[in-house]
Every structure is written in C-alpha cells, then in structure tokens.
Scaffold this motif. Structure first.
Motif, PDB file in Angstrom:
ATOM      1  N   UNK A 184       7.834  -7.647 -10.879  1.00  8.26           N
ATOM      2  CA  UNK A 184       7.846  -6.898  -9.624  1.00  8.26           C
ATOM      3  C   UNK A 184       9.039  -7.258  -8.745  1.00  8.26           C
ATOM      4  N   UNK A 185       9.643  -6.226  -8.191  1.00  5.83           N
ATOM      5  CA  UNK A 185      10.727  -6.383  -7.225  1.00  5.83           C
ATOM      6  C   UNK A 185      10.328  -5.572  -5.996  1.00  5.83           C
ATOM      7  N   UNK A 186      10.285  -6.237  -4.865  1.00  2.00           N
ATOM      8  CA  UNK A 186       9.916  -5.577  -3.614  1.00  2.00           C
ATOM      9  C   UNK A 186      11.151  -5.422  -2.743  1.00  2.00           C
ATOM     10  N   UNK A 187      11.212  -4.302  -2.053  1.00  7.71           N
ATOM     11  CA  UNK A 187      12.303  -4.088  -1.118  1.00  7.71           C
ATOM     12  C   UNK A 187      11.816  -3.225   0.032  1.00  7.71           C
ATOM     13  N   UNK A 188      12.453  -3.414   1.162  1.00 11.92           N
ATOM     14  CA  UNK A 188      12.171  -2.561   2.302  1.00 11.92           C
ATOM     15  C   UNK A 188      12.681  -1.167   1.992  1.00 11.92           C
ATOM     16  N   UNK A 189      12.094  -0.179   2.642  1.00 11.15           N
ATOM     17  CA  UNK A 189      12.456   1.204   2.365  1.00 11.15           C
ATOM     18  C   UNK A 189      12.437   1.996   3.669  1.00 11.15           C
ATOM     19  N   UNK A 238     -12.069   0.532   4.459  1.00 13.48           N
ATOM     20  CA  UNK A 238     -11.519   1.423   5.491  1.00 13.48           C
ATOM     21  C   UNK A 238     -10.531   0.700   6.394  1.00 13.48           C
ATOM     22  N   UNK A 239      -9.576   0.016   5.774  1.00 10.85           N
ATOM     23  CA  UNK A 239      -8.574  -0.721   6.542  1.00 10.85           C
ATOM     24  C   UNK A 239      -7.764   0.216   7.426  1.00 10.85           C
ATOM     25  N   UNK A 240      -7.609  -0.164   8.658  1.00 13.78           N
ATOM     26  CA  UNK A 240      -6.798   0.598   9.599  1.00 13.78           C
ATOM     27  C   UNK A 240      -5.361   0.066   9.546  1.00 13.78           C
ATOM     28  N   UNK A 241      -4.417   0.936   9.780  1.00  9.05           N
ATOM     29  CA  UNK A 241      -3.028   0.515   9.872  1.00  9.05           C
ATOM     30  C   UNK A 241      -2.343   0.250   8.554  1.00  9.05           C
ATOM     31  N   UNK A 242      -2.990   0.625   7.438  1.00  9.32           N
ATOM     32  CA  UNK A 242      -2.406   0.415   6.111  1.00  9.32           C
ATOM     33  C   UNK A 242      -2.421   1.729   5.348  1.00  9.32           C
ATOM     34  N   UNK A 243      -1.304   2.044   4.737  1.00 13.04           N
ATOM     35  CA  UNK A 243      -1.223   3.183   3.818  1.00 13.04           C
ATOM     36  C   UNK A 243      -0.658   2.654   2.512  1.00 13.04           C
ATOM     37  N   UNK A 244      -1.209   3.157   1.412  1.00 12.70           N
ATOM     38  CA  UNK A 244      -0.851   2.588   0.113  1.00 12.70           C
ATOM     39  C   UNK A 244      -0.867   3.689  -0.925  1.00 12.70           C
ATOM     40  N   UNK A 245       0.180   3.725  -1.721  1.00 13.86           N
ATOM     41  CA  UNK A 245       0.324   4.698  -2.797  1.00 13.86           C
ATOM     42  C   UNK A 245       0.797   3.960  -4.033  1.00 13.86           C
ATOM     43  N   UNK A 246       0.235   4.293  -5.172  1.00 13.20           N
ATOM     44  CA  UNK A 246       0.673   3.701  -6.426  1.00 13.20           C
ATOM     45  C   UNK A 246       0.905   4.806  -7.443  1.00 13.20           C
ATOM     46  N   UNK A 288       1.172  -3.097  11.502  1.00 11.94           N
ATOM     47  CA  UNK A 288       1.353  -4.373  12.193  1.00 11.94           C
ATOM     48  C   UNK A 288       2.508  -5.184  11.621  1.00 11.94           C
ATOM     49  N   UNK A 289       3.119  -4.713  10.559  1.00 17.88           N
ATOM     50  CA  UNK A 289       4.196  -5.466   9.922  1.00 17.88           C
ATOM     51  C   UNK A 289       3.716  -6.250   8.724  1.00 17.88           C
ATOM     52  N   UNK A 290       2.479  -6.717   8.756  1.00 18.62           N
ATOM     53  CA  UNK A 290       1.905  -7.440   7.625  1.00 18.62           C
ATOM     54  C   UNK A 290       0.719  -6.657   7.100  1.00 18.62           C
ATOM     55  N   UNK A 291       0.740  -6.394   5.810  1.00 22.11           N
ATOM     56  CA  UNK A 291      -0.337  -5.633   5.197  1.00 22.11           C
ATOM     57  C   UNK A 291      -1.564  -6.510   4.998  1.00 22.11           C
ATOM     58  N   UNK A 292      -2.732  -5.920   5.158  1.00 23.15           N
ATOM     59  CA  UNK A 292      -3.994  -6.620   4.907  1.00 23.15           C
ATOM     60  C   UNK A 292      -4.368  -6.588   3.421  1.00 23.15           C
ATOM     61  N   UNK A 293      -3.577  -5.894   2.616  1.00 25.71           N
ATOM     62  CA  UNK A 293      -3.878  -5.787   1.176  1.00 25.71           C
ATOM     63  C   UNK A 293      -4.076  -7.133   0.490  1.00 25.71           C
ATOM     64  N   UNK A 314       5.490   1.005 -12.872  1.00 25.32           N
ATOM     65  CA  UNK A 314       4.606   1.243 -11.746  1.00 25.32           C
ATOM     66  C   UNK A 314       5.411   1.113 -10.462  1.00 25.32           C
ATOM     67  N   UNK A 315       5.124   1.997  -9.526  1.00 28.41           N
ATOM     68  CA  UNK A 315       5.765   1.981  -8.224  1.00 28.41           C
ATOM     69  C   UNK A 315       4.658   1.981  -7.175  1.00 28.41           C
ATOM     70  N   UNK A 316       4.745   1.039  -6.250  1.00 26.02           N
ATOM     71  CA  UNK A 316       3.781   0.945  -5.162  1.00 26.02           C
ATOM     72  C   UNK A 316       4.543   1.128  -3.852  1.00 26.02           C
ATOM     73  N   UNK A 317       3.977   1.921  -2.969  1.00 29.16           N
ATOM     74  CA  UNK A 317       4.562   2.137  -1.649  1.00 29.16           C
ATOM     75  C   UNK A 317       3.510   1.733  -0.618  1.00 29.16           C
ATOM     76  N   UNK A 318       3.885   0.811   0.260  1.00 31.83           N
ATOM     77  CA  UNK A 318       2.955   0.287   1.254  1.00 31.83           C
ATOM     78  C   UNK A 318       3.552   0.445   2.652  1.00 31.83           C
ATOM     79  N   UNK A 319       2.743   0.961   3.552  1.00 35.60           N
ATOM     80  CA  UNK A 319       3.110   1.008   4.963  1.00 35.60           C
ATOM     81  C   UNK A 319       2.083   0.180   5.729  1.00 35.60           C
ATOM     82  N   UNK A 320       2.571  -0.694   6.577  1.00 36.38           N
ATOM     83  CA  UNK A 320       1.682  -1.509   7.402  1.00 36.38           C
ATOM     84  C   UNK A 320       2.139  -1.421   8.850  1.00 36.38           C
TER      85      UNK A 320
END
Length: 100
Positions: free
Chosen positions: A83-88, A33-41, A57-62, A49-55
C-alpha cells in the motif's frame, strides 16, 4: 477535510480474500454510522485495489473499527505491491462524490 488515496496490488490468489475483508469494513461502517467519514474502495481487473478516504476532522475513524483492524492484519502478505498512501485533491467531480 483530509483526502487520502491508497493503492496496492494483491497476489492473484489473495484478491478475493482482500475484497471480503473490505466488505466487512463497509458492513461495520454502515452499522456504526460514522459521521465525517467517506470511504470508497475499488478493485481493478488486475487485482489492484484503490481506496479513497475523506475525513472531515483530518483523522479518519476507520482505524478504530474492528473490521478495519482485521483487514489491516496481513495486508502486506496479501500484496505484490504494498500500500502507498498519498494526499489527493479533487480536480473535478460530476455526481460521483456528495457535494456539501
């Protein structure tokens, strides 16, 4: 809030294994039940595969989750395209993402 999109393509024979590992991450996320993290795959028909992460605090606890560490282990060996990560930035949202 930091938003990140990660995209990669797995080898056809590794796509199901990759999906299983991701499912493990979601199970641990729900239990923790992590707070402040949203995650979609998402898994596309071509085994991309596409992963979308919102954190908030700026840093994800994932990365601290055991299941996520297991998922990360061997990811490059499972991939055709690494994997290639980019801001969105969200341009539009209709009932897909929670709005606070």
């Amino acid at each position: 809030m930091k938003r990140t999109l990660i995209r990669y393509k797995t080898k056809p024979d590794m796509a199901d294994k990759n999906a299983e590992l991701i499912a493990g991450v979601f199970e641990e996320l729900k239990a923790a039940r992590l707070k402040g993290v949203r995650y979609l795959s998402l898994r596309l028909d071509d085994n991309t595969f596409v992963h979308y992460v919102e954190a908030e605090s700026g840093d994800s606890a994932l990365p601290n989750l055991a299941a996520f560490k297991t998922f990360q282990g061997g990811i490059r060996e499972r991939c055709i395209e690494p994997p290639v990560a980019s801001g969105v930035t969200i341009v539009g949202n209709y009932r897909m993402l929670d709005e606070e």
